[in-house]
Design an enzyme around this catalytic site. Structure first.
Site, PDB file in Angstrom:
ATOM      1  N   GLU A   1      -2.763   7.032 -15.841  1.00 24.81           N
ATOM      2  CA  GLU A   1      -2.243   5.971 -14.958  1.00 24.81           C
ATOM      3  C   GLU A   1      -3.319   4.944 -14.635  1.00 24.81           C
ATOM      4  O   GLU A   1      -4.510   5.163 -14.886  1.00 24.81           O
ATOM      5  CB  GLU A   1      -1.689   6.570 -13.664  1.00 24.81           C
TER       6      GLU A   1
ATOM      7  N   LYS B   1       0.876  -2.723  -7.211  1.00 26.51           N
ATOM      8  CA  LYS B   1       1.021  -1.273  -7.387  1.00 26.51           C
ATOM      9  C   LYS B   1       2.454  -1.016  -7.815  1.00 26.51           C
ATOM     10  O   LYS B   1       3.393  -1.286  -7.061  1.00 26.51           O
ATOM     11  CB  LYS B   1       0.690  -0.588  -6.060  1.00 26.51           C
TER      12      LYS B   1
ATOM     13  N   VAL C   1       2.053   7.177 -10.635  1.00 26.31           N
ATOM     14  CA  VAL C   1       2.532   8.344 -11.386  1.00 26.31           C
ATOM     15  C   VAL C   1       3.965   8.108 -11.865  1.00 26.31           C
ATOM     16  O   VAL C   1       4.289   8.324 -13.040  1.00 26.31           O
ATOM     17  CB  VAL C   1       2.425   9.622 -10.525  1.00 26.31           C
TER      18      VAL C   1
ATOM     19  N   ASP D   1       8.663   8.331   4.655  1.00 29.36           N
ATOM     20  CA  ASP D   1       7.760   7.975   3.555  1.00 29.36           C
ATOM     21  C   ASP D   1       7.591   9.157   2.591  1.00 29.36           C
ATOM     22  O   ASP D   1       6.806  10.067   2.828  1.00 29.36           O
ATOM     23  CB  ASP D   1       6.405   7.530   4.116  1.00 29.36           C
TER      24      ASP D   1
ATOM     25  N   LYS E   1      -2.331  15.494  -2.733  1.00 28.14           N
ATOM     26  CA  LYS E   1      -3.475  15.225  -1.864  1.00 28.14           C
ATOM     27  C   LYS E   1      -3.309  15.852  -0.500  1.00 28.14           C
ATOM     28  O   LYS E   1      -2.227  15.839   0.072  1.00 28.14           O
ATOM     29  CB  LYS E   1      -3.611  13.723  -1.657  1.00 28.14           C
TER      30      LYS E   1
END
Ligand code: PSU
Ligand code: MN
Length: 304
Positions: free
Chosen positions: A26, A87, A107, A139, A160
Site C-alpha cells: 500500500e 488518502k 488497505v 468510526d 494497531k
C-alpha cells in the site's frame, strides 16, 4: 498486455509475464503513516525484502488519475515527498481517478487494485479497524468490509493498539473474515508482539496459509484472510510501555477534535512524537517482517 484501468511498472509486467509471484504494497503508509525521508527508506527496503524472499513487489497508488500497479523508483520518491496526496479508501478510488488527482491507497483500496491486477497477497503494517469510542463516533475502517468481500490475503502486525482491538475482532468475526495469528496463539498488538487476546485462528507456515486462501475460493466464499504476524521480539516495544503513550495520544486527539480520515494519521504521528521516534523504528521492522512473510506466502500460492 495492457489493461484499460491501470498501468503496471516494467518490473511488475515482466514478473507477471514470467509467472513470478507478486506481493502488493500500500501507499498510505508512505504518505500518511510515516514522515519523509524514513517513509521512502522504508518503502525501498520493503520492496527489497519482497525480492529477497522470491517475489516481486507492486506498490500501488494513483498518480495524476492513473492507477499504478508497481511504481518506478522515481515515482516512489516523488510520492514519498508529496504533501497533497489524498488518502484513498474504497469510497475515494474512482473519484480520484476520474479527477486526474494523486492519492495513496489504504488497505481497502490496495486490496481492490491488487485483485483487479490478479494479485492475491498484500503485505502492510497495520489494518484500520474499530476506533475506541466507535459506539459514539461510528468510526469503523472500511478495511474491515473490504476483507469480507475482496479475495486478497493481507499480512499485518495485528490491528494497531490505538484501536479497540476486541471490537475489531468482533466485527471481523461478524463479517466472516478469518483472523489468523502466525506462529503464536495470541493476537499481536502492532508495536508489541503479544496482546492479551487469544487469536481466533492460528497457522504456522506459509504453505497452509496459501492452501486456506485457495480453499476459501473453492468453497465460493468471498473475501480474504487477515494474517496477524507478530513484530520480531527484538524490535518490539513492550505493551506496558506503549499503553500510557497510546492513552495520551487518544486524549490529545479528543482534545484537538480530530475526526474521520485524520484520526489514524494523527494518532500515528502523536505516538511517534511521544516515543521520540521509537514507534517508527518498530513500525519499519514489522512492515519488513510482514513483507518477508507475504513473499513466502505468494511463492507457496504460485506452487500448486
Ligand atoms: N496502520 C498503520 N499505518 C498506516 C495505516 C494503518 O500502522 O498508515 C493506514 C492504512 O492505509 C489503513 C488506514 O488502511 O491507515 C486506515 O485508515 P482509516 O482508519 O481511516 O480507515
Ligand atoms: Mn475511519
Amino acid at each position: 498486455m495492457t489493461h484499460p484501468l491501470f498501468t503496471r511498472s516494467k518490473a511488475v509486467e515482466a514478473a507477471q509475464s514470467a509467472g513470478t509471484p507478486i506481493v502488493a504494497l500500500e501507499s498510505t503508509i508512505i504518505t500518511h503513516g510515516m514522515p519523509y525521508p524514513q517513509n521512502l527508506e522504508m518503502a525501498r527496503k520493503v520492496e527489497a525484502t519482497v525480492r529477497e524472499n522470491g517475489a516481486e513487489p507492486a506498490t500501488i497508488a494513483v498518480l495524476n488519475g492513473t492507477l499504478h500497479i508497481g511504481l518506478e523508483d522515481a515515482q516512489l520518491e516523488a510520492l514519498a515527498q508529496t504533501k497533497g496526496a489524498a488518502k484513498l479508501s474504497r469510497a475515494d478510488l474512482a473519484v480520484c481517478m476520474a479527477s486526474g488527482k494523486t492519492g495513496a491507497t489504504t488497505v481497502a483500496a490496495t486490496m481492490i487494485a491488487a485483485h483487479l491486477a490478479g494479485i492475491a497477497v498484500f503485505a502492510t503494517g497495520g489494518i484500520g479497524g474499530v476506533h475506541r469510542g466507535a459506539e459514539q463516533s461510528f468510526d469503523i475502517s472500511a478495511d474491515l468490509q473490504e476483507l469480507s468481500q475482496t479475495p486478497v490475503t493481507v499480512i499485518a502486525a495485528g490491528a494497531k493498539a490505538i484501536l479497540d482491538v476486541p471490537k475489531t475482532l468482533e466485527v471481523l468475526e461478524t463479517l466472516g473474515v478469518p483472523v489468523i495469528a502466525y506462529g503464536q496463539d495470541r493476537i499481536p498488538a502492532f508495536w508489541s508482539a503479544q496482546s492479551a487476546l487469544k487469536a481466533p485462528l492460528r497457522m504456522d507456515d506459509p504453505a497452509s496459509i496459501a492452501r486456506a486462501h485457495k480453499m476459501r475460493a473453492a468453497l465460493g466464499l468471498p473475501g480474504g484472510q487477515l494474517i496477524a504476524n507478530p513484530i520480531p521480539i527484538e524490535a518490539e516495544i513492550p505493551r506496558a510501555e506503549m499503553d500510557p503513550v497510546i492513552a495520551r495520544a487518544l486524549q490529545d486527539a479528543l482534545e484537538h477534535g480530530i475526526t474521520r480520515k485524520s484520526v489514524t494519521p494523527y494518532l500515528l504521528q502523536r505516538v511517534y512524537e511521544l516515543t521520540e521516534g521509537r514507534s517508527l523504528t518498530a513500525n519499519i521492522a514489522l512492515v519488513l517482517n510482514n513483507a518477508a512473510l507475504g513473499a513466502r506466502i505468494a511463492c507457496e500460492m504460485a506452487q500448486n
